[in-house]
Enzyme design. Structure first.
Site, PDB file in Angstrom:
ATOM      1  N   TRP A   1     -18.202   1.508   2.504  1.00  0.00           N
ATOM      2  CA  TRP A   1     -16.978   1.572   1.699  1.00  0.00           C
ATOM      3  C   TRP A   1     -16.418   0.157   1.612  1.00  0.00           C
ATOM      4  CZ3 TRP A   1     -14.268   6.077  -0.164  1.00  0.00           C
ATOM      5  CH2 TRP A   1     -13.087   5.773  -0.865  1.00  0.00           C
TER       6      TRP A   1
ATOM      7  N   GLU B   1     -20.548  -3.743   6.592  1.00  0.00           N
ATOM      8  CA  GLU B   1     -19.514  -3.664   7.620  1.00  0.00           C
ATOM      9  C   GLU B   1     -20.180  -3.617   8.992  1.00  0.00           C
ATOM     10  OE1 GLU B   1     -16.751  -0.236   6.065  1.00  0.00           O
ATOM     11  OE2 GLU B   1     -18.770  -0.094   5.224  1.00  0.00           O
TER      12      GLU B   1
ATOM     13  N   ASP C   1     -17.986  -7.639   5.757  1.00  0.00           N
ATOM     14  CA  ASP C   1     -16.670  -7.067   5.447  1.00  0.00           C
ATOM     15  C   ASP C   1     -16.040  -6.563   6.741  1.00  0.00           C
ATOM     16  OD1 ASP C   1     -14.526  -5.485   4.694  1.00  0.00           O
ATOM     17  OD2 ASP C   1     -15.667  -4.185   3.346  1.00  0.00           O
TER      18      ASP C   1
ATOM     19  N   GLN D   1     -11.584  -3.640   8.841  1.00  0.00           N
ATOM     20  CA  GLN D   1     -11.033  -2.852   9.942  1.00  0.00           C
ATOM     21  C   GLN D   1     -11.387  -3.390  11.318  1.00  0.00           C
ATOM     22  OE1 GLN D   1     -11.481   1.412   9.581  1.00  0.00           O
ATOM     23  NE2 GLN D   1     -11.571   1.325   7.356  1.00  0.00           N
TER      24      GLN D   1
ATOM     25  N   LYS E   1      -7.044  -5.386   6.097  1.00  0.00           N
ATOM     26  CA  LYS E   1      -6.146  -4.495   6.832  1.00  0.00           C
ATOM     27  C   LYS E   1      -5.490  -5.105   8.083  1.00  0.00           C
ATOM     28  CE  LYS E   1      -8.893  -0.477   5.437  1.00  0.00           C
ATOM     29  NZ  LYS E   1      -7.918   0.295   4.639  1.00  0.00           N
TER      30      LYS E   1
ATOM     31  N   ARG F   1     -11.946   9.576  12.924  1.00  0.00           N
ATOM     32  CA  ARG F   1     -11.889   8.121  13.036  1.00  0.00           C
ATOM     33  C   ARG F   1     -10.631   7.760  13.811  1.00  0.00           C
ATOM     34  NH1 ARG F   1     -12.123   5.073   7.723  1.00  0.00           N
ATOM     35  NH2 ARG F   1     -10.480   6.524   7.117  1.00  0.00           N
TER      36      ARG F   1
END
Length: 457
Positions: free
Chosen positions: A145, A218, A251, A254, A280, A414
């Site tokens: 994502w 990620e 990426d 998070q 984020k 999560r």
């Protein structure tokens, strides 16, 4: 902030929920039937007075908790004196943030620009990779994502690909590195990620038009189910990129700034990307993202006319917040704290796994964790209805732990609390989770009788 009257202390909950149905566009399923009127520390509060432990840090963003006093002061001061400028103007917080951020990164990640969202930073990174290499194919992982804008969305495979017509041409996919569910196994049953990755590259090479520009991935696939890349995976990916003349984009929307138990998650494998994107966690809930790359890539792109000029590029107010976030994380030793508390979190979740056979897998690193819910321990059959029932029960008991549902496998909780969370607050969350597993039917409680494990409904 404790004891102060709330901004929204007299909300008519029923009326406001009705107004939301009338006035708001739904952008991904339905809204929760709650009205949040206050957020403070690691808790959010509803209009009906319920106190909910926020184990997702908002949208995985409030790294230092809601309403952190130093962040609040930074916002206040810059809203008064230095909020927004023409994108070509420079300001102290932008320069200082770039200096601070790159000082924490290895050589090769030397220059930064600041944007708003993860999607925007990935859009800029992909555009930069295409511009620098002169090529146009982008490879991403299944389960990824990277955002909802053009190139970022085209590189997102977790969901949301149907119904929008053709994506930007040149997008290719590698298998999701899922140690729990992958069919690629060594003779001893362990996960054979190397054969899986090599197989994936064989398919990519077959499908490619000969214009491979970059891989974007990620370090922990959060929306894909909190999947941690296996040790050595990132190094292997970088080598595969090198052989093909591609760039590696990582990426860390998070995972960065201590969330995964290190300042940056790519450090676990010692593989420095060509381009790093952040979002984020860098803004602690404010819209702040970053693209960081080498002096060489930046110089070449600039000399050849690269452009990514947006309204809020290098805005001073969010940059000041990002600088304060980095200062606090470094000053207070929060990276090491995240690592240690992450071990406590993993221990607690694994204890639950040993009690409840509907927990198929526990995974994660630092204060990022995933719990996969299944209906059958032997077949690993998904149990989405059970996951939804557990999520609802957790909300009733005062815990927000996001349930990500992926068509390819079961629902995964999560978990990513602020890295300022205390041991007592971790224990509180684990206790609420256990109560939910106890009280929801069908969790497959595992007991032992005469030394033999017995599973019962």
């Amino acid at each position: 902030m404790a004891g102060q009257p709330g901004l929204y202390s007299n909300v008519n909950t029923t009326k406001m929920l009705e107004q939301s149905q009338k006035s708001l566009i739904r952008y991904g399923g339905s809204f929760l039937p709650l009205i949040i009127t206050k957020a403070e520390g690691v808790f959010v509060y509803t209009s009906t007075g319920q106190k909910i432990l926020d184990w997702t840090s908002g949208q995985m963003s409030t790294l230092l908790g809601h309403g952190n006093p130093e962040i609040v002061k930074t916002i206040h001061d810059h809203a008064l004196q230095l909020d927004h400028l023409l994108s070509g103007m420079l300001s102290p917080p932008v320069i200082e943030l770039a200096e601070k951020l790159t000082s924490l990164l290895p050589e090769g990640l030397d220059k930064a620009m600041f944007l708003n969202t993860g999607a925007e930073s990935n859009e800029a990174a992909i555009k930069m990779a295409k511009f620098y290499t002169g090529k146009w194919e982008i490879v991403a992982l299944g389960g990824s994502w990277h955002g909802m804008t053009g190139a970022a969305h085209a590189s997102t495979y977790q969901s949301g690909r149907r119904g929008y017509g053709p994506f930007i041409p040149g997008n290719l996919v590698l298998p999701t590195p899922n140690a729990y569910r992958s069919k690629f196994r060594n003779p001893d049953g362990s996960y054979d990620w190397e054969s899986e990755l090599n197989y994936g590259w064989d398919l990519v090479d077959q499908a490619s038009a000969g214009s491979l520009a970059a891989v974007i991935l990620e370090p922990i696939l959060s929306s894909g189910g909190m999947l941690v890349l296996p040790p050595g995976y990132l190094q292997s990916m970088k080598e595969n990129c090198r052989k093909r003349g591609m760039l590696l984009i990582v990426d860390e929307a998070q995972t960065a700034i201590g969330r995964s138990g290190s300042m940056f998650a790519f450090e676990h494998d010692g593989a420095t990307p060509d381009i790093l994107t952040l979002s984020k966690t860098l803004g602690n809930g404010l819209p702040l993202a970053a693209v960081v790359t080498s002096t060489e890539i930046e110089k070449t792109c600039n000399e050849n006319g690269f452009i990514f000029y947006t309204t809020h590029a290098n805005d001073p107010l969010p940059a000041a917040v990002g600088l304060k976030v980095l200062d606090i994380v470094v000053r207070d030793g929060l990276v090491e704290r995240s690592r240690k508390l992450g071990l406590k979190l993993q221990d607690g979740l694994k204890t639950l796994k040993n009690k409840y056979a509907c927990i198929g897998d526990v995974r994660g690193r630092g204060l990022m964790a995933g719990i996969e819910i299944i209906g059958d321990p032997k077949t690993k059959q998904p149990a989405l209805e059970l996951g939804n029932a557990l999520a609802s029960r957790m909300y009733e008991l005062g815990l927000s732990a996001n349930l990500a549902t992926v068509a390819a496998f079961a629902g995964v909780f999560r978990i990513a609390p602020p890295i300022t969370v205390t041991e007592d607050e971790l224990s509180l969350g684990l206790g609420i989770m256990e109560e939910a597993f106890k009280s929801v039917p069908g969790t497959l409680n595992t007991t032992t009788q005469n030394g033999v494990g017995i599973t019962k409904l």
